[in-house]
Write a protein that holds these residues in place. Structure first.
Motif, PDB file in Angstrom:
ATOM      1  N   LEU A  91      14.206   4.680  -5.046  1.00  0.00           N
ATOM      2  CA  LEU A  91      13.896   3.372  -5.615  1.00  0.00           C
ATOM      3  C   LEU A  91      14.396   2.225  -4.742  1.00  0.00           C
ATOM      4  N   VAL A  92      15.511   2.420  -4.040  1.00  0.00           N
ATOM      5  CA  VAL A  92      16.101   1.334  -3.238  1.00  0.00           C
ATOM      6  C   VAL A  92      15.133   0.772  -2.207  1.00  0.00           C
ATOM      7  N   PRO A  93      14.498   1.603  -1.356  1.00  0.00           N
ATOM      8  CA  PRO A  93      13.554   1.013  -0.401  1.00  0.00           C
ATOM      9  C   PRO A  93      12.351   0.370  -1.072  1.00  0.00           C
ATOM     10  N   VAL A  94      11.946   0.881  -2.233  1.00  0.00           N
ATOM     11  CA  VAL A  94      10.833   0.265  -2.960  1.00  0.00           C
ATOM     12  C   VAL A  94      11.203  -1.164  -3.356  1.00  0.00           C
ATOM     13  N   LEU A  95      12.393  -1.351  -3.911  1.00  0.00           N
ATOM     14  CA  LEU A  95      12.820  -2.678  -4.347  1.00  0.00           C
ATOM     15  C   LEU A  95      13.031  -3.620  -3.168  1.00  0.00           C
ATOM     16  N   LEU A  96      13.552  -3.086  -2.059  1.00  0.00           N
ATOM     17  CA  LEU A  96      13.837  -3.934  -0.904  1.00  0.00           C
ATOM     18  C   LEU A  96      12.577  -4.317  -0.131  1.00  0.00           C
ATOM     19  N   LEU A  97      11.596  -3.435  -0.104  1.00  0.00           N
ATOM     20  CA  LEU A  97      10.439  -3.631   0.766  1.00  0.00           C
ATOM     21  C   LEU A  97       9.173  -4.059   0.041  1.00  0.00           C
TER      22      LEU A  97
ATOM     23  N   SER B  17       2.379   1.698   0.234  1.00  0.00           N
ATOM     24  CA  SER B  17       1.127   2.262  -0.270  1.00  0.00           C
ATOM     25  C   SER B  17       0.613   1.515  -1.496  1.00  0.00           C
ATOM     26  N   ALA B  18       1.514   1.185  -2.421  1.00  0.00           N
ATOM     27  CA  ALA B  18       1.090   0.592  -3.694  1.00  0.00           C
ATOM     28  C   ALA B  18       0.285  -0.699  -3.535  1.00  0.00           C
ATOM     29  N   PRO B  19       0.761  -1.708  -2.766  1.00  0.00           N
ATOM     30  CA  PRO B  19      -0.009  -2.952  -2.674  1.00  0.00           C
ATOM     31  C   PRO B  19      -1.229  -2.859  -1.771  1.00  0.00           C
ATOM     32  N   SER B  20      -1.356  -1.787  -1.010  1.00  0.00           N
ATOM     33  CA  SER B  20      -2.526  -1.650  -0.135  1.00  0.00           C
ATOM     34  C   SER B  20      -3.618  -0.804  -0.785  1.00  0.00           C
ATOM     35  N   VAL B  21      -3.282   0.403  -1.217  1.00  0.00           N
ATOM     36  CA  VAL B  21      -4.279   1.292  -1.822  1.00  0.00           C
ATOM     37  C   VAL B  21      -4.870   0.672  -3.079  1.00  0.00           C
ATOM     38  N   GLY B  22      -4.018   0.066  -3.907  1.00  0.00           N
ATOM     39  CA  GLY B  22      -4.492  -0.488  -5.170  1.00  0.00           C
ATOM     40  C   GLY B  22      -5.367  -1.711  -5.037  1.00  0.00           C
ATOM     41  N   THR B  23      -5.470  -2.259  -3.818  1.00  0.00           N
ATOM     42  CA  THR B  23      -6.258  -3.484  -3.630  1.00  0.00           C
ATOM     43  C   THR B  23      -7.437  -3.284  -2.688  1.00  0.00           C
TER      44      THR B  23
ATOM     45  N   GLY C  80      10.285   6.758  -0.256  1.00  0.00           N
ATOM     46  CA  GLY C  80      10.335   5.446  -0.890  1.00  0.00           C
ATOM     47  C   GLY C  80       9.676   4.373  -0.043  1.00  0.00           C
ATOM     48  N   VAL C  81       9.889   4.418   1.264  1.00  0.00           N
ATOM     49  CA  VAL C  81       9.257   3.452   2.167  1.00  0.00           C
ATOM     50  C   VAL C  81       7.738   3.584   2.091  1.00  0.00           C
ATOM     51  N   SER C  82       7.250   4.814   2.115  1.00  0.00           N
ATOM     52  CA  SER C  82       5.806   5.038   2.030  1.00  0.00           C
ATOM     53  C   SER C  82       5.227   4.475   0.739  1.00  0.00           C
ATOM     54  N   ARG C  83       5.897   4.732  -0.370  1.00  0.00           N
ATOM     55  CA  ARG C  83       5.386   4.245  -1.658  1.00  0.00           C
ATOM     56  C   ARG C  83       5.414   2.723  -1.737  1.00  0.00           C
TER      57      ARG C  83
ATOM     58  N   ALA D 110       0.993   3.983   5.642  1.00  0.00           N
ATOM     59  CA  ALA D 110       1.915   4.413   4.580  1.00  0.00           C
ATOM     60  C   ALA D 110       1.831   5.919   4.362  1.00  0.00           C
ATOM     61  N   GLN D 111       0.616   6.468   4.401  1.00  0.00           N
ATOM     62  CA  GLN D 111       0.476   7.911   4.195  1.00  0.00           C
ATOM     63  C   GLN D 111       0.946   8.701   5.400  1.00  0.00           C
ATOM     64  N   ILE D 112       0.875   8.123   6.590  1.00  0.00           N
ATOM     65  CA  ILE D 112       1.454   8.787   7.759  1.00  0.00           C
ATOM     66  C   ILE D 112       2.965   8.938   7.584  1.00  0.00           C
ATOM     67  N   VAL D 113       3.615   7.908   7.025  1.00  0.00           N
ATOM     68  CA  VAL D 113       5.051   7.995   6.748  1.00  0.00           C
ATOM     69  C   VAL D 113       5.330   9.090   5.721  1.00  0.00           C
ATOM     70  N   MET D 114       4.486   9.184   4.681  1.00  0.00           N
ATOM     71  CA  MET D 114       4.659  10.243   3.684  1.00  0.00           C
ATOM     72  C   MET D 114       4.460  11.616   4.315  1.00  0.00           C
ATOM     73  N   PHE D 115       3.484  11.736   5.205  1.00  0.00           N
ATOM     74  CA  PHE D 115       3.266  12.992   5.929  1.00  0.00           C
ATOM     75  C   PHE D 115       4.504  13.350   6.745  1.00  0.00           C
ATOM     76  N   ALA D 116       5.075  12.358   7.426  1.00  0.00           N
ATOM     77  CA  ALA D 116       6.276  12.595   8.228  1.00  0.00           C
ATOM     78  C   ALA D 116       7.432  13.058   7.345  1.00  0.00           C
ATOM     79  N   ALA D 117       7.559  12.464   6.152  1.00  0.00           N
ATOM     80  CA  ALA D 117       8.621  12.867   5.225  1.00  0.00           C
ATOM     81  C   ALA D 117       8.433  14.318   4.786  1.00  0.00           C
ATOM     82  N   ALA D 118       7.188  14.705   4.485  1.00  0.00           N
ATOM     83  CA  ALA D 118       6.923  16.086   4.065  1.00  0.00           C
ATOM     84  C   ALA D 118       7.230  17.070   5.185  1.00  0.00           C
ATOM     85  N   VAL D 119       6.845  16.723   6.411  1.00  0.00           N
ATOM     86  CA  VAL D 119       7.146  17.589   7.551  1.00  0.00           C
ATOM     87  C   VAL D 119       8.653  17.667   7.776  1.00  0.00           C
TER      88      VAL D 119
END
Length: 417
Positions: free
Chosen positions: A58-64, A122-128, A116-119, A84-93
């Motif tokens: 949650l911390v990076p979500v609130l900060l970023l 991702s939220a303000p871009s994918v949703g718009t 958290g950084v990816s989310r 954003a999804q590339i960052v999520m892919f990197a986290a999974a790897v």
């Protein structure tokens, strides 16, 4: 009903790409959540190590989130979503490597920060993205289809993650599948057209950075919708208490707990599919208030139930009612928000929704510890009904709200200068 544009469905390539892309993304995220919990507990045998995962994410979500919302209004949102999804892919790897090499727990937490950084981005871009590609009277059906895919993934993801861990005896395969899901998401995003940032002659200033907050404050309809959602989740959330109900009240064991966890998602999926096929609501504000009233009653019913089937039915209804509110609120946000502001408004909306989930879990646990599980859940349901009444008194215009596609975007003062 406005019949100038036919109802939209998965035959539309834009809706199909976002719906299946988000389904893959949510599926991968749910698998990551299950695998991280299992891996951490295996390594530490500590409930504390599990409890801090949500805070670390949650911390990076609130900060970023605020900077991310501003960035979404200044670059191609499709590209931002891909990054954003590339960052999520990197986290999974990274998590896969950590599991395969028996890395220390700090590496797992670093990867959770990346999640958290990816989310956050991702939220303000994918949703718009879709509002740039569709007509306003197509938003409701499009959001219903997107919500259907996300809810299916939310229901299936934990089960798939658990199966992969049980079948292989390790979290490595689960993380590999999660990474593959993100690649699918990226590939589908690449099929969408690149739409440049909307033109804006406004100079950068703190007022512009915080324009998302200003817009929501100055739009009572959207403020009312967010208020309803925020307090319903904080006061009526019961997910964190399901293990207690499964073991001590319903006596259904881990299999029963799985059904209890799946019931709200199945309800959400069912109602999202229904909303994708029916005509848009003619009185969406009244429908939203009714949905939250039903959510409160269903929450009370679950708290009072000692019958497993009735408990499943009540949880199913909470998911179904929540799906109605999600589709209406998301469509309202997309229609009344001017395109130059959609990223910033979406980011603020996500902050409230994300925080409400965390605070809701805390409220449920603390109330159950102080009062007992049943009074905590029933009292939460009663509180939701009280919030519905308070919102009706504070914002009576919500009850009178007509078809959403008849509304027009309104620029705040910061964008008019």
């Amino acid at each position: 009903m406005n019949t100038s544009t036919p109802p939209i469905d998965l035959r539309n390539p834009y809706v199909r790409a976002i719906a299946f892309g988000r389904m893959a993304g949510v599926l991968g995220l749910q698998i990551i959540i299950v695998a991280v919990g299992w891996q951490l507990y295996e390594l530490t045998n500590s409930a504390w190590s599990l409890g801090i995962v949500g805070i670390i994410e949650l911390v990076p979500v609130l900060l970023l989130m605020v900077p991310a919302g501003n960035l979404a209004d200044r670059m191609a949102r499709r590209n931002m979503a891909i990054y954003a999804q590339i960052v999520m892919f990197a986290a999974a790897v990274g998590l896969m490597v950590a599991a395969a090499t028996y890395a220390p727990t700090w590496m797992i937490y670093v990867m959770i920060v990346l999640v958290g950084v990816s989310r956050a981005f991702s939220a303000p871009s994918v949703g718009t993205i879709l509002p740039q590609l569709l007509k306003p009277d197509q938003f409701v059906h499009a959001n219903a289809w997107v919500s259907s895919g996300s809810q299916f993934a939310a229901a299936a993801g934990p089960a798939i993650g658990g199966f992969l861990i049980a079948a292989t005896g390790s979290t490595v395969t689960a993380y590999a599948v999660a990474a593959a899901c993100q690649l699918v998401y990226i590939a589908l995003l690449l099929t969408l057209p690149r739409v440049g940032p909307p033109p804006s002659s406004v100079k950068r200033s703190m007022a512009e950075v915080l324009a998302g907050f200003t817009f929501i404050r100055d739009n009572p309809l959207f403020l009312a919708a967010i208020t309803l959602d925020l307090f319903a989740v904080v006061l009526g959330g019961v997910v964190v208490l399901l293990p207690l109900f499964a073991k001590d009240i319903l006596d259904v064991g881990p299999i029963g707990l799985g059904w209890l966890r799946a019931a709200p998602a199945l309800g959400s999926l069912t109602m999202a599919l229904v909303q994708a096929r029916i005509s848009p609501w003619q009185r969406p504000g009244a429908v939203m208030l009714g949905a939250f009233f039903g959510f409160g009653l269903a929450t009370m019913g679950f708290g009072l139930s000692t019958n497993f089937a009735l408990s499943i039915a009540c949880l199913f209804l909470t998911g179904a009612f929540d799906s109605v509110s999600v589709v209406v609120r998301t469509s309202l946000e997309q229609i009344i928000t001017p395109d130059p502001l959609r990223g910033r408004v979406s980011s603020v909306n996500y902050i409230f929704i994300g925080m409400s989930n965390e605070f809701g879990a805390f409220r449920s646990g603390a109330s159950a510890a102080l009062l007992g599980a049943v009074p905590a859940v029933v009292g939460g349901g009663v509180a939701v009904l009280a919030v519905v009444g308070a919102v009706m008194l504070k914002w009576p215009q919500l009850v009178k709200l007509g078809p959403l596609h008849t509304l027009l975007p309104k620029l705040p003062n910061v964008e008019k200068t």
